[in-house]
Write a protein that holds these residues in place. Structure first.
Motif, PDB file in Angstrom:
ATOM      1  N   ALA A 156      17.982  50.862  61.413  1.00  0.00           N
ATOM      2  CA  ALA A 156      17.015  51.959  61.505  1.00  0.00           C
ATOM      3  C   ALA A 156      16.021  51.811  60.356  1.00  0.00           C
ATOM      4  CB  ALA A 156      17.707  53.316  61.414  1.00  0.00           C
ATOM      5  N   SER A 157      14.851  52.387  60.553  1.00  0.00           N
ATOM      6  CA  SER A 157      13.875  52.430  59.461  1.00  0.00           C
ATOM      7  C   SER A 157      13.046  53.686  59.606  1.00  0.00           C
ATOM      8  CB  SER A 157      12.975  51.194  59.472  1.00  0.00           C
ATOM      9  OG  SER A 157      12.121  51.215  60.592  1.00  0.00           O
ATOM     10  N   THR A 158      12.416  54.089  58.503  1.00  0.00           N
ATOM     11  CA  THR A 158      11.517  55.233  58.548  1.00  0.00           C
ATOM     12  C   THR A 158      10.238  54.823  59.273  1.00  0.00           C
ATOM     13  OG1 THR A 158      10.743  54.549  56.384  1.00  0.00           O
ATOM     14  CG2 THR A 158      12.280  56.367  56.438  1.00  0.00           C
ATOM     15  N   ALA A 159       9.591  55.780  59.888  1.00  0.00           N
ATOM     16  CA  ALA A 159       8.276  55.525  60.465  1.00  0.00           C
ATOM     17  C   ALA A 159       7.277  55.443  59.320  1.00  0.00           C
ATOM     18  CB  ALA A 159       7.907  56.656  61.413  1.00  0.00           C
ATOM     19  N   ALA A 160       6.113  54.900  59.614  1.00  0.00           N
ATOM     20  CA  ALA A 160       5.058  54.897  58.600  1.00  0.00           C
ATOM     21  C   ALA A 160       4.775  56.334  58.214  1.00  0.00           C
ATOM     22  CB  ALA A 160       3.790  54.261  59.168  1.00  0.00           C
ATOM     23  N   LEU A 161       4.810  56.616  56.923  1.00  0.00           N
ATOM     24  CA  LEU A 161       4.639  58.010  56.552  1.00  0.00           C
ATOM     25  C   LEU A 161       3.525  58.222  55.562  1.00  0.00           C
ATOM     26  CD1 LEU A 161       7.638  58.073  54.380  1.00  0.00           C
ATOM     27  CD2 LEU A 161       8.087  58.869  56.649  1.00  0.00           C
ATOM     28  N   GLU A 162       2.987  59.382  55.640  1.00  0.00           N
ATOM     29  CA  GLU A 162       2.166  59.891  54.550  1.00  0.00           C
ATOM     30  C   GLU A 162       3.140  60.390  53.496  1.00  0.00           C
ATOM     31  OE1 GLU A 162      -1.227  59.960  54.426  1.00  0.00           O
ATOM     32  OE2 GLU A 162      -0.938  58.673  56.158  1.00  0.00           O
ATOM     33  N   PRO A 163       2.721  60.406  52.234  1.00  0.00           N
ATOM     34  CA  PRO A 163       3.612  60.960  51.207  1.00  0.00           C
ATOM     35  C   PRO A 163       4.008  62.392  51.583  1.00  0.00           C
ATOM     36  CG  PRO A 163       1.665  59.962  50.222  1.00  0.00           C
ATOM     37  CD  PRO A 163       1.444  59.956  51.698  1.00  0.00           C
TER      38      PRO A 163
END
Lengths: 316, 337
Positions: free
Chosen positions: B10-17
């Motif tokens: 799993a990985s995080t989605a591209a995020l804004e801070p």
């Protein structure tokens, strides 16, 4: 709007590095106004030099002086020079292959605009008059005129000596403690202490943590905890802290609040060092309203409390 | 020596801070990866993590992030200051060496709280390069220009790669100014915060529920000189060596995930692999639109394995890189049953 706290934070990495081996001979050469490389096993001249052959690992000791004229092998343009860069107006970074060398030296080219740069252009070193044994003893490379010949200034100070390279990097950060820690610090501003309870383990942590360090379950349940507890352990400090706000000697203690399973470090006040004791009941002394902040410093210190709350106090 | 497979990731989605710290980024990702594998934290024997405190400037960040990992009782755990792909390499070695049956490789980074270029500049040789103040984009730009000058590619080729990965228009990108000529902002990865976790299991510990384990056939990693002026920047010699060792030249690859933080580096890696056929290139979207430093390479391996775990692909390669101008490269070859 970010749900977390954020504050500026600068980290400085200041080092004095001794220079050794090939770098030392190379940099002392620059101080003397000459550029030198080492000849690799396959006959190529390496500038900057290496102590060992990149292919075979054999020691290299055949030093060769190369010209301070060369050709740009690749380049990029810096529109807005930043801190820590050698020129304060737009310039090029370039890989320069000096005449007599077979590898390229990374340096800067000082020309008025990007249109003056081209791969294959001839450049020469523009030496500083005062040289210290640094890569920036060459101020920059500049376009070479057709009549330019390699200049080799008279050698002076041409010994390896003990060179030092000083670097003082500063990196600017935003300190962002995270969502859970931000709520904890915000609560301190309101004279409240928040804990985090891990439901599977039943343990309560102050400060609260995003995840239980034992079972990794999260998020924890946020629970208010009292501002009174007991001293888990302590030490009497006789040396000034870098923060320096406290008179010496002072008592630094680990405090476990009532109903909480872990201790945190804070200060003990209104107690003589020799009177501090493990198990002592203490309560928080908060700063006045106008000094409250999202910080541990909203609690000035903990002081002995003669009225422990029998309902929640555990044995230390 | 047991075979080892990727059984969850799993990985995080591209995020804004969004204010989350490392443990808050990593925790849900670990839960999700273990959930996909059908394993519990208690079953993890080996943890290999990756992350850097230089990225956010806070001492203790790495220890804090460990709260998100199965913690008690203590187990074999090592931490790398490198991309998580290199932690996965270590986890694979440890499982093959018999240190356990289930390993968790994970990575986290929060460069969004800093100036990543300023931090990465600290990686440079302090004697001959540091005083010049080069950042990662400058060094990459020297490589891109060398490729253009030798005729390997044009700025339009780079814009086409950037447009494909970002879903943008080539002409619009070419109209944008350079940030470090010949590179434009669109040619440079969008650095962001993020986390990733990959679960590995030996043959006897692959959960029954995992129908299509992604078997690791081999991992090879090679490193070149940090002196970029000494290298031929128009080829990736280290990737070629690793590809040769894995038998990739001329072979057929269903899914290829390339860790190319700059658009021209995608070309270099593909050239160096020399594969006969690449079915799908960067189905994850690649690194340009979202580059969670420290986790990016691990995401490439997870995404390559994903194509096998979900079915439809037989042979996948994940690539990871470290250092300036593709200095250090790792290839992970995965195959379905």
């Amino acid at each position: 709007m970010s749900p977390g706290l954020s504050a500026p934070h600068v980290m400085a990495f200041a080092y004095r590095r001794g220079v050794g081996g090939a770098e030392s001979r190379f940099l002392s050469g620059l101080r003397a106004g000459v550029i030198r490389g080492t000849r690799a096993a396959d006959g190529r001249v390496l500038v900057p030099p290496l102590d060992h052959d990149p292919a075979t690992g054999a020691p290299l000791g055949d030093w060769v002086t190369v010209a301070d004229l060369g050709v740009v092998r690749s380049w990029t343009w810096v529109t807005e020079p930043g801190r820590g860069q050698p020129l304060d107006r737009p310039f090029a970074f370039a890989l320069v292959r000096l005449d007599g060398a077979d590898t390229a030296l990374l340096h800067v080219v000082d020309v008025p605009d990007e249109g003056s740069m081209a791969t294959g252009m001839r450049v020469r070193a523009d030496w500083r008059l005062e040289r210290v044994g640094s890569i920036t003893d060459i101020r920059a490379f500049v376009p070479a005129g057709s009549g330019d010949a390699a200049t080799i200034p008279p050698a002076h100070h041409d010994d390896a000596g003990a060179l030092e390279v000083h670097s003082a990097h500063e990196v600017a950060y935003r300190y962002e403690p995270g969502v859970v820690a931000s709520r904890f610090f915000e609560s301190l501003r309101r004279r409240r202490i928040l804990g985090g309870r891990c439901e599977p383990c039943g343990h309560t942590y102050v400060p609260p943590r995003p995840r239980c360090p034992v079972c990794a379950t999260g998020p924890m349940t946020e629970v208010p905890v009292p501002d009174r507890g007991q001293v888990s352990t302590y030490t009497v400090v006789h040396v000034p802290s870098p923060e320096g706000p406290v008179d010496l000697p002072y008592v630094a203690a680990w405090i476990r609040l009532d109903g909480v399973d872990v201790a945190f470090p804070h200060l003990l006040g209104e107690v003589a060092p020799e009177a501090a004791a493990v198990g002592q009941h203490v309560e928080a002394v908060w700063v006045p309203d106008d000094e409250l902040a999202p910080s541990w410093e909203s609690i000035r210190y903990f002081r002995p409390s003669d009225r422990p709350d029998p309902g929640t106090t555990r044995q230390p | 020596m047991s075979r080892v497979a990727v059984v969850g990731w799993a990985s995080t989605a591209a995020l804004e801070p969004d204010g989350r710290n490392e443990a808050e980024l990593l925790g849900p990702v670990v839960d999700q990866a273990l959930g996909m594998a059908g394993l519990s934290g208690a079953e993890v024997d080996v943890v290999c993590s990756a992350g850097s405190e230089f990225l956010n400037g806070v001492v203790g960040t790495v220890m804090g992030a460990f709260d998100a990992l199965p913690g008690w009782p203590p187990r074999t755990h090592s931490h790398l200051e490198a991309d998580g792909a290199f932690a996965l390499y270590e986890a694979w070695i440890r499982l093959m060496a018999g240190e356990g049956g289930v390993a968790l490789a994970c990575a986290f980074g929060r460069p969004s709280a800093a100036d990543p270029a300023g931090v990465l500049a600290l990686q440079q040789d302090p004697y001959l390069v540091g005083p010049l103040g080069t950042g990662p984009r400058h060094l990459a730009a020297l490589q891109a220009r060398a490729m253009i000058d030798t005729g390997r590619c044009t700025e339009r080729d780079l814009a086409e790669i950037a447009a494909a990965r970002r879903g943008l228009d080539v002409a619009a990108l070419l109209a944008m100014p350079h940030v470090a000529s010949p590179l434009r902002e669109s040619d440079c990865s969008a650095v962001c915060a993020g986390a990733a976790a990959v679960v590995l299991a030996t043959e006897d510990r692959v959960p029954i529920s995992c129908e299509r384990p992604a078997w690791i056939v081999g991992i090879d990693q090679r490193m070149e000189s940090a002196r970029i002026g000494q290298r031929d920047l128009t080829v990736s010699t280290s990737t070629r060596l690793a590809a040769d060792r894995l038998g990739l030249p001329g072979s057929s690859i269903d899914v290829l995930e390339v860790h190319a933080p700059f658009s021209h580096q995608e070309l270099l890696v593909i050239d160096a692999l020399g594969a006969g056929r690449v079915g799908s290139l960067n189905p994850s979207g690649g690194v340009l639109p979202a580059d969670p430093l420290m986790a990016s390479g691990l995401v490439r391996i997870g995404a390559a394995a994903d194509a096998l775990l979900r079915g439809g692909a037989h042979r996948a390669v994940g690539h990871a890189t470290n250092g300036a101008c593709l200095q250090h490269n790792l290839l992970c070859l995965l195959e379905g049953a």
